[in-house]
Write a protein that holds these residues in place. Structure first.
Motif, PDB file in Angstrom:
ATOM      1  N   ALA A   1      20.537   9.624  69.896  1.00  0.00           N
ATOM      2  CA  ALA A   1      20.684   8.575  68.877  1.00  0.00           C
ATOM      3  C   ALA A   1      19.531   8.658  67.870  1.00  0.00           C
ATOM      4  CB  ALA A   1      20.738   7.199  69.536  1.00  0.00           C
ATOM      5  N   LEU A   2      18.313   8.911  68.366  1.00  0.00           N
ATOM      6  CA  LEU A   2      17.168   9.033  67.452  1.00  0.00           C
ATOM      7  C   LEU A   2      17.338  10.229  66.524  1.00  0.00           C
ATOM      8  CD1 LEU A   2      14.246   8.296  69.950  1.00  0.00           C
ATOM      9  CD2 LEU A   2      14.817   6.945  67.922  1.00  0.00           C
TER      10      LEU A   2
ATOM     11  N   ASN B   1      20.073  11.772  65.597  1.00  0.00           N
ATOM     12  CA  ASN B   1      21.253  11.743  64.704  1.00  0.00           C
ATOM     13  C   ASN B   1      21.337  10.493  63.846  1.00  0.00           C
ATOM     14  OD1 ASN B   1      22.079  14.235  65.684  1.00  0.00           O
ATOM     15  ND2 ASN B   1      23.072  13.299  67.455  1.00  0.00           N
ATOM     16  N   ARG B   2      20.361   9.616  63.965  1.00  0.00           N
ATOM     17  CA  ARG B   2      20.352   8.418  63.114  1.00  0.00           C
ATOM     18  C   ARG B   2      20.000   8.792  61.677  1.00  0.00           C
ATOM     19  NH1 ARG B   2      17.518   5.675  59.945  1.00  0.00           N
ATOM     20  NH2 ARG B   2      15.838   7.156  60.235  1.00  0.00           N
ATOM     21  N   ARG B   3      20.821   8.357  60.759  1.00  0.00           N
ATOM     22  CA  ARG B   3      20.554   8.483  59.314  1.00  0.00           C
ATOM     23  C   ARG B   3      21.077   7.235  58.663  1.00  0.00           C
ATOM     24  NH1 ARG B   3      17.708  12.102  59.838  1.00  0.00           N
ATOM     25  NH2 ARG B   3      16.388  10.412  59.198  1.00  0.00           N
ATOM     26  N   SER B   4      20.534   6.889  57.515  1.00  0.00           N
ATOM     27  CA  SER B   4      21.131   5.796  56.760  1.00  0.00           C
ATOM     28  C   SER B   4      22.460   6.277  56.196  1.00  0.00           C
ATOM     29  CB  SER B   4      20.193   5.366  55.628  1.00  0.00           C
ATOM     30  OG  SER B   4      19.077   4.702  56.167  1.00  0.00           O
ATOM     31  N   VAL B   5      23.494   5.495  56.441  1.00  0.00           N
ATOM     32  CA  VAL B   5      24.859   5.877  56.030  1.00  0.00           C
ATOM     33  C   VAL B   5      25.297   4.942  54.906  1.00  0.00           C
ATOM     34  CG1 VAL B   5      27.267   5.976  56.806  1.00  0.00           C
ATOM     35  CG2 VAL B   5      25.431   6.768  58.322  1.00  0.00           C
ATOM     36  N   ARG B   6      25.778   5.565  53.823  1.00  0.00           N
ATOM     37  CA  ARG B   6      26.173   4.749  52.655  1.00  0.00           C
ATOM     38  C   ARG B   6      27.616   4.993  52.228  1.00  0.00           C
ATOM     39  NH1 ARG B   6      20.953   6.509  51.914  1.00  0.00           N
ATOM     40  NH2 ARG B   6      19.359   4.869  51.769  1.00  0.00           N
TER      41      ARG B   6
ATOM     42  N   VAL C   1      19.969  -1.911  65.638  1.00  0.00           N
ATOM     43  CA  VAL C   1      21.291  -1.785  64.996  1.00  0.00           C
ATOM     44  C   VAL C   1      21.549  -0.326  64.649  1.00  0.00           C
ATOM     45  CG1 VAL C   1      22.703  -2.429  62.987  1.00  0.00           C
ATOM     46  CG2 VAL C   1      21.214  -4.132  64.065  1.00  0.00           C
ATOM     47  N   TYR C   2      20.564   0.326  64.049  1.00  0.00           N
ATOM     48  CA  TYR C   2      20.729   1.740  63.687  1.00  0.00           C
ATOM     49  C   TYR C   2      21.093   2.587  64.915  1.00  0.00           C
ATOM     50  CZ  TYR C   2      18.878   2.366  58.829  1.00  0.00           C
ATOM     51  OH  TYR C   2      18.700   2.407  57.469  1.00  0.00           O
ATOM     52  N   LEU C   3      20.319   2.396  66.003  1.00  0.00           N
ATOM     53  CA  LEU C   3      20.507   3.273  67.165  1.00  0.00           C
ATOM     54  C   LEU C   3      21.826   2.994  67.877  1.00  0.00           C
ATOM     55  CD1 LEU C   3      16.881   3.445  68.597  1.00  0.00           C
ATOM     56  CD2 LEU C   3      18.072   5.118  67.172  1.00  0.00           C
ATOM     57  N   GLN C   4      22.163   1.714  68.002  1.00  0.00           N
ATOM     58  CA  GLN C   4      23.438   1.382  68.660  1.00  0.00           C
ATOM     59  C   GLN C   4      24.611   1.888  67.816  1.00  0.00           C
ATOM     60  OE1 GLN C   4      24.449  -0.788  71.882  1.00  0.00           O
ATOM     61  NE2 GLN C   4      25.651   0.981  71.273  1.00  0.00           N
ATOM     62  N   ALA C   5      24.524   1.726  66.510  1.00  0.00           N
ATOM     63  CA  ALA C   5      25.591   2.208  65.629  1.00  0.00           C
ATOM     64  C   ALA C   5      25.746   3.721  65.777  1.00  0.00           C
ATOM     65  CB  ALA C   5      25.292   1.834  64.179  1.00  0.00           C
ATOM     66  N   THR C   6      24.632   4.440  65.747  1.00  0.00           N
ATOM     67  CA  THR C   6      24.677   5.900  65.871  1.00  0.00           C
ATOM     68  C   THR C   6      25.315   6.296  67.210  1.00  0.00           C
ATOM     69  OG1 THR C   6      22.644   6.004  64.580  1.00  0.00           O
ATOM     70  CG2 THR C   6      23.272   8.006  65.758  1.00  0.00           C
ATOM     71  N   ALA C   7      24.896   5.636  68.277  1.00  0.00           N
ATOM     72  CA  ALA C   7      25.416   5.971  69.612  1.00  0.00           C
ATOM     73  C   ALA C   7      26.915   5.722  69.706  1.00  0.00           C
ATOM     74  CB  ALA C   7      24.680   5.158  70.669  1.00  0.00           C
TER      75      ALA C   7
ATOM     76  N   THR D   1      25.103   2.783  59.537  1.00  0.00           N
ATOM     77  CA  THR D   1      24.564   1.602  58.849  1.00  0.00           C
ATOM     78  C   THR D   1      23.439   2.029  57.925  1.00  0.00           C
ATOM     79  OG1 THR D   1      23.741  -0.651  59.185  1.00  0.00           O
ATOM     80  CG2 THR D   1      22.814   1.042  60.624  1.00  0.00           C
ATOM     81  N   VAL D   2      23.017   1.113  57.087  1.00  0.00           N
ATOM     82  CA  VAL D   2      21.834   1.309  56.249  1.00  0.00           C
ATOM     83  C   VAL D   2      21.136  -0.043  56.100  1.00  0.00           C
ATOM     84  CG1 VAL D   2      23.275   1.145  54.146  1.00  0.00           C
ATOM     85  CG2 VAL D   2      20.966   2.040  53.959  1.00  0.00           C
ATOM     86  N   ALA D   3      19.817  -0.013  56.218  1.00  0.00           N
ATOM     87  CA  ALA D   3      19.037  -1.245  56.038  1.00  0.00           C
ATOM     88  C   ALA D   3      18.875  -1.489  54.548  1.00  0.00           C
ATOM     89  CB  ALA D   3      17.666  -1.081  56.695  1.00  0.00           C
ATOM     90  N   VAL D   4      19.398  -2.597  54.078  1.00  0.00           N
ATOM     91  CA  VAL D   4      19.300  -2.920  52.650  1.00  0.00           C
ATOM     92  C   VAL D   4      18.318  -4.087  52.487  1.00  0.00           C
ATOM     93  CG1 VAL D   4      20.577  -3.842  50.659  1.00  0.00           C
ATOM     94  CG2 VAL D   4      21.599  -2.046  52.085  1.00  0.00           C
ATOM     95  N   GLY D   5      17.219  -3.794  51.786  1.00  0.00           N
ATOM     96  CA  GLY D   5      16.222  -4.835  51.548  1.00  0.00           C
ATOM     97  C   GLY D   5      16.209  -5.327  50.110  1.00  0.00           C
ATOM     98  N   ALA D   6      16.946  -4.611  49.243  1.00  0.00           N
ATOM     99  CA  ALA D   6      16.940  -4.954  47.815  1.00  0.00           C
ATOM    100  C   ALA D   6      18.112  -5.879  47.495  1.00  0.00           C
ATOM    101  CB  ALA D   6      17.036  -3.681  46.981  1.00  0.00           C
ATOM    102  N   PHE D   7      17.812  -7.136  47.296  1.00  0.00           N
ATOM    103  CA  PHE D   7      18.843  -8.116  46.909  1.00  0.00           C
ATOM    104  C   PHE D   7      18.160  -9.366  46.395  1.00  0.00           C
ATOM    105  CE2 PHE D   7      18.248  -8.326  51.573  1.00  0.00           C
ATOM    106  CZ  PHE D   7      17.742  -9.616  51.704  1.00  0.00           C
ATOM    107  N   TYR D   8      18.945 -10.212  45.724  1.00  0.00           N
ATOM    108  CA  TYR D   8      18.419 -11.497  45.263  1.00  0.00           C
ATOM    109  C   TYR D   8      18.525 -12.502  46.405  1.00  0.00           C
ATOM    110  CZ  TYR D   8      18.755  -9.421  40.639  1.00  0.00           C
ATOM    111  OH  TYR D   8      18.597  -8.588  39.560  1.00  0.00           O
ATOM    112  N   ASP D   9      17.371 -12.971  46.873  1.00  0.00           N
ATOM    113  CA  ASP D   9      17.342 -13.873  48.041  1.00  0.00           C
ATOM    114  C   ASP D   9      18.212 -15.116  47.832  1.00  0.00           C
ATOM    115  OD1 ASP D   9      15.439 -12.065  48.780  1.00  0.00           O
ATOM    116  OD2 ASP D   9      13.794 -13.508  48.957  1.00  0.00           O
ATOM    117  N   GLU D  10      18.053 -15.722  46.654  1.00  0.00           N
ATOM    118  CA  GLU D  10      18.742 -17.002  46.408  1.00  0.00           C
ATOM    119  C   GLU D  10      20.255 -16.800  46.416  1.00  0.00           C
ATOM    120  OE1 GLU D  10      16.597 -15.615  44.233  1.00  0.00           O
ATOM    121  OE2 GLU D  10      14.797 -16.716  44.891  1.00  0.00           O
ATOM    122  N   GLU D  11      20.680 -15.650  45.883  1.00  0.00           N
ATOM    123  CA  GLU D  11      22.124 -15.358  45.843  1.00  0.00           C
ATOM    124  C   GLU D  11      22.680 -15.204  47.266  1.00  0.00           C
ATOM    125  OE1 GLU D  11      24.690 -14.976  43.344  1.00  0.00           O
ATOM    126  OE2 GLU D  11      23.166 -16.440  42.793  1.00  0.00           O
ATOM    127  N   VAL D  12      21.963 -14.427  48.072  1.00  0.00           N
ATOM    128  CA  VAL D  12      22.429 -14.214  49.453  1.00  0.00           C
ATOM    129  C   VAL D  12      22.425 -15.544  50.206  1.00  0.00           C
ATOM    130  CG1 VAL D  12      21.966 -13.015  51.635  1.00  0.00           C
ATOM    131  CG2 VAL D  12      21.723 -11.794  49.460  1.00  0.00           C
TER     132      VAL D  12
END
Ligand SMILES: Cc1cc2nc3c(=O)[nH]c(=O)nc-3n(C[C@H](O)[C@H](O)[C@H](O)COP(=O)(O)O)c2cc1C
Length: 275
Positions: A68-69, A71-76, A211-217, A222-233
């Motif tokens: 899992a480690l 083969n883990r990649r961010s998937v888009r 989440v990444y490792l379980q998804a890969t397994a 998955t991809v960790a997305v940190g870029a967003f407008y907080d108030e909107e979310v």
């Protein structure tokens, strides 16, 4: 005076730190337990909130941690296919589920066992297959203690979430996005500013990697997305004022799979050792 001395003991000695962790664990899990059994069930009855029991998580899999480690990649890029309810439940459990039943400790470590994170699943139209049909699209909140999700808001909110995330297309095309939020005060009341700026982001990193490792397994991505407008979310999810959104993690079936071959890695190291 006595209080200050006791607090000093709690933070300055190994035994104190151990005890504060245990105390924190027992009080926070009790608080969460009562929160769920009173508030949510009552709201469920009055407000028609639907609670869905997730299939119990599997504690055995066929993919090793090493695989899992590697083969883990961010998937888009995702296939237009739903997740199953089993898959969603397994990922939620891996992210922040219960892995110890005396104090309600979790799959991810947390400073002082304060568990500042909350976890939501934004489920798209035909995003999750369940019992021959599909889960009602909407915003679901995960209750780790009962391993259930409750529908907080009905509707397919993926497009709104995608716009809130600066039009990152993977937020629109994934059948489901997890959203991690934090209640900073849970950790800050024990550790002050250090808890707020250091420990909560560290807690998030642990859960996100789960989440990444379980998804890969499971052959998901998955991809960790940190870029967003907080108030909107926060608006899209109807978050209470005390919750701050931290990560969006779209989950789906990857269009292509990443695989690292052992000999490829060995060649990489050997080339660098020769330099
Ligand atoms: C804190 C953090 C924020 C990130 N935010 C985004 C993001 O907003 N959008 C995105 O596509 N990827 C985001 N990523 C994923 C990184 O781009 C990715 O992890 C990096 O390119 C390395 O690729 P890998 O994950 O496949 O190893 C983020 C990762 C981290 C840790």
């Amino acid at each position: 005076m006595l209080r200050r001395g006791f607090l000093k003991f709690l933070v300055a000695t190994p035994l104190g730190r151990f005890l504060s962790g245990v105390l924190a664990a027992s009080t926070s899990s009790l608080a969460i337990y009562f929160h769920v059994s009173h508030t949510d069930v009552k709201r469920g009855a009055a407000g028609g909130e639907r609670v869905i029991a997730l299939p119990y998580p599997r504690l055995r899999g066929s993919v090793s941690v090493e695989e899992a480690l590697a083969n883990r990649r961010s998937v888009r890029e995702f296939r237009e296919e739903p997740l199953t309810l089993e898959e969603l439940g397994q990922i939620l459990w891996a992210a922040y589920g219960i892995s110890e039943v005396t104090y309600g400790l979790r799959t991810a470590p947390s400073a002082g066992a304060q568990y500042p994170l909350e976890l939501y699943a934004v489920v798209g139209e035909r995003g999750v297959e369940a019992q021959g049909g599909f889960l009602t699209p909407g915003v679901y909140h995960y209750d780790p203690h009962a391993h259930t999700i409750s529908l907080r808001k009905e509707g397919d909110y993926r497009r709104e979430l995608y716009h809130a995330a600066l039009d990152q297309i993977w937020v629109l095309t994934a059948p489901v996005s997890l959203v991690f939020t934090a209640v900073y005060s849970r950790t800050a009341r024990v550790y002050g500013e250090r808890g707020r700026v250091r420990y909560v982001p560290m807690d998030l990193g642990h859960a996100g990697q789960n989440v990444y490792l379980q998804a890969t397994a499971m052959g998901l991505g998955t991809v960790a997305v940190g870029a967003f407008y907080d108030e909107e979310v926060a608006r899209i999810l109807d978050l209470p004022a005390e919750e701050t959104p931290l990560y969006i993690m779209p989950i789906g079936r990857p269009l292509t799979r990443y695989r690292l071959a052992e000999d490829e890695l060995v060649r990489y190291f050997e080339r660098r050792r020769r330099r």
